[in-house]
Write a protein that holds these residues in place. Structure first.
Motif, PDB file in Angstrom:
ATOM      1  N   LEU A  56       0.851  -1.189   0.000  1.00 50.09           N
ATOM      2  CA  LEU A  56       0.000   0.000   0.000  1.00 50.09           C
ATOM      3  C   LEU A  56       0.888   1.240   0.000  1.00 50.09           C
ATOM      4  CD1 LEU A  56      -2.884   1.257   0.273  1.00 50.09           C
ATOM      5  CD2 LEU A  56      -2.529   1.190   2.758  1.00 50.09           C
ATOM      6  N   TYR A  57       0.655   2.118  -0.965  1.00 52.54           N
ATOM      7  CA  TYR A  57       1.368   3.384  -1.052  1.00 52.54           C
ATOM      8  C   TYR A  57       0.368   4.516  -0.915  1.00 52.54           C
ATOM      9  CZ  TYR A  57       5.471   0.774  -2.540  1.00 52.54           C
ATOM     10  OH  TYR A  57       6.540  -0.091  -2.583  1.00 52.54           O
ATOM     11  N   GLY A  58       0.881   5.742  -0.731  1.00 51.25           N
ATOM     12  CA  GLY A  58      -0.041   6.833  -0.474  1.00 51.25           C
ATOM     13  C   GLY A  58       0.354   8.139  -1.137  1.00 51.25           C
ATOM     14  N   ALA A  59      -0.592   9.076  -1.083  1.00 48.58           N
ATOM     15  CA  ALA A  59      -0.369  10.454  -1.507  1.00 48.58           C
ATOM     16  C   ALA A  59      -0.932  11.363  -0.427  1.00 48.58           C
ATOM     17  CB  ALA A  59      -1.055  10.725  -2.842  1.00 48.58           C
ATOM     18  N   ILE A  88       5.138   7.615   0.499  1.00 46.79           N
ATOM     19  CA  ILE A  88       4.310   8.686  -0.052  1.00 46.79           C
ATOM     20  C   ILE A  88       4.867   8.990  -1.429  1.00 46.79           C
ATOM     21  CG2 ILE A  88       3.528  11.057   0.190  1.00 46.79           C
ATOM     22  CD1 ILE A  88       2.324   9.037   2.212  1.00 46.79           C
ATOM     23  N   VAL A  89       4.094   8.636  -2.462  1.00 42.18           N
ATOM     24  CA  VAL A  89       4.618   8.637  -3.833  1.00 42.18           C
ATOM     25  C   VAL A  89       3.994   9.715  -4.720  1.00 42.18           C
ATOM     26  CG1 VAL A  89       5.307   6.211  -3.770  1.00 42.18           C
ATOM     27  CG2 VAL A  89       2.964   6.813  -4.481  1.00 42.18           C
ATOM     28  N   ALA A  90       3.150  10.574  -4.143  1.00 42.74           N
ATOM     29  CA  ALA A  90       2.518  11.632  -4.946  1.00 42.74           C
ATOM     30  C   ALA A  90       1.929  12.691  -4.025  1.00 42.74           C
ATOM     31  CB  ALA A  90       1.420  11.050  -5.839  1.00 42.74           C
ATOM     32  N   ILE A  91       1.581  13.825  -4.618  1.00 44.25           N
ATOM     33  CA  ILE A  91       0.811  14.868  -3.951  1.00 44.25           C
ATOM     34  C   ILE A  91      -0.600  14.814  -4.528  1.00 44.25           C
ATOM     35  CG2 ILE A  91       0.553  17.341  -3.557  1.00 44.25           C
ATOM     36  CD1 ILE A  91       2.991  16.074  -2.147  1.00 44.25           C
ATOM     37  N   GLY A  92      -1.578  14.565  -3.654  1.00 42.47           N
ATOM     38  CA  GLY A  92      -2.933  14.452  -4.163  1.00 42.47           C
ATOM     39  C   GLY A  92      -3.908  13.882  -3.141  1.00 42.47           C
ATOM     40  N   GLU A  93      -5.239  14.021  -3.360  1.00 34.91           N
ATOM     41  CA  GLU A  93      -5.651  14.535  -4.640  1.00 34.91           C
ATOM     42  C   GLU A  93      -5.886  16.031  -4.552  1.00 34.91           C
ATOM     43  OE1 GLU A  93     -10.104  13.599  -5.661  1.00 34.91           O
ATOM     44  OE2 GLU A  93      -9.432  11.974  -4.306  1.00 34.91           O
ATOM     45  N   ILE A  94      -5.471  16.723  -5.590  1.00 33.84           N
ATOM     46  CA  ILE A  94      -5.536  18.178  -5.636  1.00 33.84           C
ATOM     47  C   ILE A  94      -6.236  18.581  -6.943  1.00 33.84           C
ATOM     48  CG2 ILE A  94      -3.399  18.313  -4.315  1.00 33.84           C
ATOM     49  CD1 ILE A  94      -1.932  19.140  -6.869  1.00 33.84           C
ATOM     50  N   GLY A  95      -6.602  19.838  -7.057  1.00 34.20           N
ATOM     51  CA  GLY A  95      -7.200  20.250  -8.320  1.00 34.20           C
ATOM     52  C   GLY A  95      -8.324  21.251  -8.152  1.00 34.20           C
ATOM     53  N   LEU A  96      -9.344  21.095  -9.011  1.00 34.35           N
ATOM     54  CA  LEU A  96     -10.453  22.044  -9.070  1.00 34.35           C
ATOM     55  C   LEU A  96     -11.775  21.301  -9.174  1.00 34.35           C
ATOM     56  CD1 LEU A  96      -8.968  24.466 -11.780  1.00 34.35           C
ATOM     57  CD2 LEU A  96      -8.838  24.738  -9.286  1.00 34.35           C
ATOM     58  N   ASP A  97     -12.784  21.804  -8.481  1.00 36.10           N
ATOM     59  CA  ASP A  97     -14.130  21.233  -8.552  1.00 36.10           C
ATOM     60  C   ASP A  97     -15.122  22.378  -8.667  1.00 36.10           C
ATOM     61  OD1 ASP A  97     -16.734  20.118  -7.862  1.00 36.10           O
ATOM     62  OD2 ASP A  97     -15.655  18.334  -7.198  1.00 36.10           O
ATOM     63  N   TYR A  98     -15.672  22.564  -9.878  1.00 33.13           N
ATOM     64  CA  TYR A  98     -16.646  23.618 -10.116  1.00 33.13           C
ATOM     65  C   TYR A  98     -18.075  23.081 -10.126  1.00 33.13           C
ATOM     66  CZ  TYR A  98     -12.656  26.552 -11.560  1.00 33.13           C
ATOM     67  OH  TYR A  98     -11.484  27.267 -11.617  1.00 33.13           O
ATOM     68  N   HIS A  99     -18.242  21.845  -9.665  1.00 36.84           N
ATOM     69  CA  HIS A  99     -19.586  21.271  -9.542  1.00 36.84           C
ATOM     70  C   HIS A  99     -20.159  21.629  -8.178  1.00 36.84           C
ATOM     71  CE1 HIS A  99     -22.783  18.465 -10.671  1.00 36.84           C
ATOM     72  NE2 HIS A  99     -22.758  18.037  -9.424  1.00 36.84           N
ATOM     73  N   TYR A 100     -19.354  21.435  -7.142  1.00 37.43           N
ATOM     74  CA  TYR A 100     -19.723  21.840  -5.783  1.00 37.43           C
ATOM     75  C   TYR A 100     -18.734  22.906  -5.338  1.00 37.43           C
ATOM     76  CZ  TYR A 100     -22.310  17.413  -5.611  1.00 37.43           C
ATOM     77  OH  TYR A 100     -23.159  16.371  -5.865  1.00 37.43           O
ATOM     78  N   PHE A 101     -19.227  24.035  -4.897  1.00 35.15           N
ATOM     79  CA  PHE A 101     -18.336  25.123  -4.496  1.00 35.15           C
ATOM     80  C   PHE A 101     -18.222  25.188  -2.974  1.00 35.15           C
ATOM     81  CE2 PHE A 101     -19.241  26.478  -8.847  1.00 35.15           C
ATOM     82  CZ  PHE A 101     -17.957  26.794  -9.281  1.00 35.15           C
TER      83      PHE A 101
END
Length: 257
Positions: A56-59, A88-101
């Motif tokens: 098991l790996y993670g972000a 810890i093999v990544a940064i996430g989850e990150i990003g944008l969500d314009y469905h729910y503000f």
């Protein structure tokens, strides 16, 4: 077959009563699982869990819904978690969500930028949540274009043309349970058009369970149904899809295959 579920929230409270049993079963069927995080609390839980299970790996990261609570101190703690734990093999989850503000656009974009910068500093890939924000997601990634920028568009829901733009930036496109849904005809065509060497599979457990488990708690082992659907769409063997998607996942996460 050596399946790799590239996105499963195994810290989720829906696994609290039987997590050990679930994960024991998972690793009887899957080679690897990556557990992404949503905020500081779940990032801490992820770092504990990955130390308990060898495959098991993670972000660690702050989901766009949670960016209204983000601070520079929380970003510094994420950096420490990633530096101190090789699983810890990544940064996430990150990003944008314009469905729910739950957080406004400005706040989401600010912390998307900051976490992309963190990933660059640590030389880690990013796991991107992009819902109804494809244009701004692509724009921001282009603003950060550099040799080490890489990552995954998780649970992809955009067009084939947009996917090709993300691939040009060095990203992989990941499909989850929705690609199996009978009515997801457009998404199926997108998956069919993605080169197999840029494609990943996931469950997004405990969400989005595919048929024949719709309405149930999703489990990482259900990633096989995503593999089977991709194989059907591309007229390939399931074994070929599993081998290539696992190879792709090991490449992006830098995990030994």
């Amino acid at each position: 077959m050596e399946l790799f579920d590239t996105h499963a929230h195994v810290y989720d409270k829906r696994f609290d009563d039987d997590r050990e049993q679930v994960l024991s079963d998972v690793f009887a069927h899957l080679k690897y699982v990556v557990c992404p995080s949503e905020n500081l609390e779940t990032s801490r839980k992820t770092t504990v869990l990955v130390n308990r299970y060898p495959r098991l790996y993670g972000a660690v990261g702050i989901h766009p819904h949670e960016t209204c609570h983000a601070t520079e101190d929380s970003l510094q703690e994420l950096e420490s978690m990633a530096r101190e734990n090789h699983k810890i093999v990544a940064i996430g989850e990150i990003g944008l969500d314009y469905h729910y503000f739950y957080s406004d656009k400005e706040m989401q974009q600010k912390w998307f930028h900051r976490q992309i910068e963190l990933a660059g500093k640590l030389d880690l890939p990013i796991i991107i949540h992009d819902r109804d924000a494809h244009g701004d997601t692509l724009r921001i990634l282009r603003e950060h274009k550099r040799d080490s920028l890489r990552g995954i568009l998780h649970c992809y829901s955009g067009s084939l043309e947009m996917a090709k733009e993300f691939i040009r930036l060095g990203f992989y496109i990941s499909f989850a349970g929705p690609v199996v849904f009978p009515k997801s005809t457009k998404l199926k065509q997108v998956a069919k058009g993605i080169p197999l060497n840029r494609l990943l599979i996931e469950t997004d457990s405990p969400y989005l369970a595919p048929p024949p488990h719709r309405g149930e708690r999703n489990m990482p082992r259900n990633v096989i149904y995503v593999a089977e659907e991709i194989a059907r769409l591309k007229d390939l063997s399931v074994e070929a899809v599993v081998f290539q998607t696992t190879t792709n996942a090991c490449n992006i996460y830098k995990i030994e295959q």
